[in-house]
Design an enzyme around this catalytic site. Structure first.
Site, mmCIF file in Angstrom:
data_model
loop_
_atom_site.group_PDB
_atom_site.id
_atom_site.type_symbol
_atom_site.label_atom_id
_atom_site.label_comp_id
_atom_site.label_asym_id
_atom_site.label_seq_id
_atom_site.Cartn_x
_atom_site.Cartn_y
_atom_site.Cartn_z
ATOM 1 N N CYS A 1 37.461 49.533 38.856
ATOM 2 C CA CYS A 1 37.036 50.449 39.930
ATOM 3 C C CYS A 1 37.150 51.893 39.443
ATOM 4 O O CYS A 1 36.311 52.742 39.772
ATOM 5 C CB CYS A 1 37.870 50.238 41.191
ATOM 6 N N ASP B 1 33.301 46.794 25.703
ATOM 7 C CA ASP B 1 34.687 46.350 25.801
ATOM 8 C C ASP B 1 35.544 47.155 24.820
ATOM 9 O O ASP B 1 35.137 47.434 23.698
ATOM 10 C CB ASP B 1 34.788 44.850 25.481
ATOM 11 N N HIS C 1 34.196 46.022 44.452
ATOM 12 C CA HIS C 1 35.308 45.218 43.955
ATOM 13 C C HIS C 1 35.185 43.783 44.448
ATOM 14 O O HIS C 1 35.353 43.498 45.637
ATOM 15 C CB HIS C 1 36.654 45.804 44.392
ATOM 16 N N ASN D 1 35.759 34.839 32.896
ATOM 17 C CA ASN D 1 37.076 34.234 33.043
ATOM 18 C C ASN D 1 37.518 34.366 34.497
ATOM 19 O O ASN D 1 37.358 35.431 35.100
ATOM 20 C CB ASN D 1 38.084 34.940 32.129
ATOM 21 N N HIS E 1 38.873 42.249 38.471
ATOM 22 C CA HIS E 1 37.617 42.779 39.021
ATOM 23 C C HIS E 1 36.552 42.007 38.256
ATOM 24 O O HIS E 1 36.450 42.144 37.022
ATOM 25 C CB HIS E 1 37.524 44.291 38.769
ATOM 26 N N HIS F 1 33.907 40.309 36.113
ATOM 27 C CA HIS F 1 33.103 40.867 35.023
ATOM 28 C C HIS F 1 32.545 39.750 34.163
ATOM 29 O O HIS F 1 33.152 38.681 34.055
ATOM 30 C CB HIS F 1 33.930 41.830 34.173
ATOM 31 N N HIS G 1 31.425 38.969 30.328
ATOM 32 C CA HIS G 1 31.427 39.391 28.932
ATOM 33 C C HIS G 1 30.068 39.004 28.329
ATOM 34 O O HIS G 1 29.626 37.857 28.483
ATOM 35 C CB HIS G 1 32.504 38.649 28.138
HETATM 36 P P1 AMP Z 1 39.306 39.278 30.914
HETATM 37 O O1 AMP Z 1 40.423 38.868 30.009
HETATM 38 O O2 AMP Z 1 38.208 38.274 31.009
HETATM 39 O O3 AMP Z 1 39.823 39.716 32.258
HETATM 40 O O4 AMP Z 1 38.626 40.530 30.226
HETATM 41 C C1 AMP Z 1 39.044 41.838 30.426
HETATM 42 C C2 AMP Z 1 38.425 42.650 29.336
HETATM 43 O O5 AMP Z 1 38.502 44.009 29.707
HETATM 44 C C3 AMP Z 1 39.117 42.520 27.970
HETATM 45 O O6 AMP Z 1 38.177 42.046 27.006
HETATM 46 C C4 AMP Z 1 39.590 43.926 27.676
HETATM 47 O O7 AMP Z 1 39.469 44.261 26.319
HETATM 48 C C5 AMP Z 1 38.650 44.760 28.541
HETATM 49 N N1 AMP Z 1 39.149 46.056 28.942
HETATM 50 C C6 AMP Z 1 40.329 46.341 29.535
HETATM 51 N N2 AMP Z 1 40.409 47.654 29.801
HETATM 52 C C7 AMP Z 1 39.254 48.219 29.392
HETATM 53 C C8 AMP Z 1 38.716 49.542 29.410
HETATM 54 N N3 AMP Z 1 39.406 50.564 29.915
HETATM 55 N N4 AMP Z 1 37.480 49.740 28.894
HETATM 56 C C9 AMP Z 1 36.779 48.714 28.393
HETATM 57 N N5 AMP Z 1 37.221 47.443 28.353
HETATM 58 C C10 AMP Z 1 38.442 47.187 28.850
#
Ligand code: AMP
Length: 113
Positions: free
Chosen positions: A7, A30, A46, A86, A97, A99, A101
């Protein structure tokens, strides 16, 4: 939502390297890439996770999938890519939140889990 890093990326208080943005969704690189190209696509609103998708917010998830071909084309992923979502603790979701990949830029491992 307070204390949600994605957010904060949406509202600009945490910086990100943006790939695509419109009124409903945002795509950004990422921070810890797990493939040569690793981008996250998120709804601006959100939604915690796949378990929270329902009739009231399904349109934004559909919108993400209509934009993924455009986003991946911009990224040069002409030979394919993987979309990963995930959900929850067993799914190793670290950011609550929702997302997606987008992983690509090489021939990916065929193993899913
Ligand atoms: P997940 O484990 O599926 O929840 O993925 C979360 C992803 O968010 C991970 O691959 C992290 O590397 C990525 N991540 C966390 N903080 C940031 C950020 N500030 N900017 C970009 N990616 C992020």
């Amino acid at each position: 939502m307070a204390d949600c890093i994605f957010c904060k990326i949406v509202d600009g208080s945490i910086p990100s390297k943006k790939v695509y943005e419109d009124d409903k969704i945002l795509a950004f690189y990422d921070l810890e890439p797990q493939a040569p190209v690793h981008v996250l696509v998120i709804p601006k609103q959100h939604i915690c996770c796949a378990n929270a998708v329902d009739e009231s917010n399904a349109d934004v998830i559909a919108h993400i999938f209509t934009k993924i071909p455009e986003i991946t084309k911009t990224l040069g992923l002409d030979n394919g890519y993987r979309i990963v979502n995930n959900c929850g603790d067993d799914g190793c979701q670290s950011v609550k939140h929702m997302h997606f990949h987008i992983l690509g830029g090489k021939k990916l491992n065929g193993q899913m889990a």
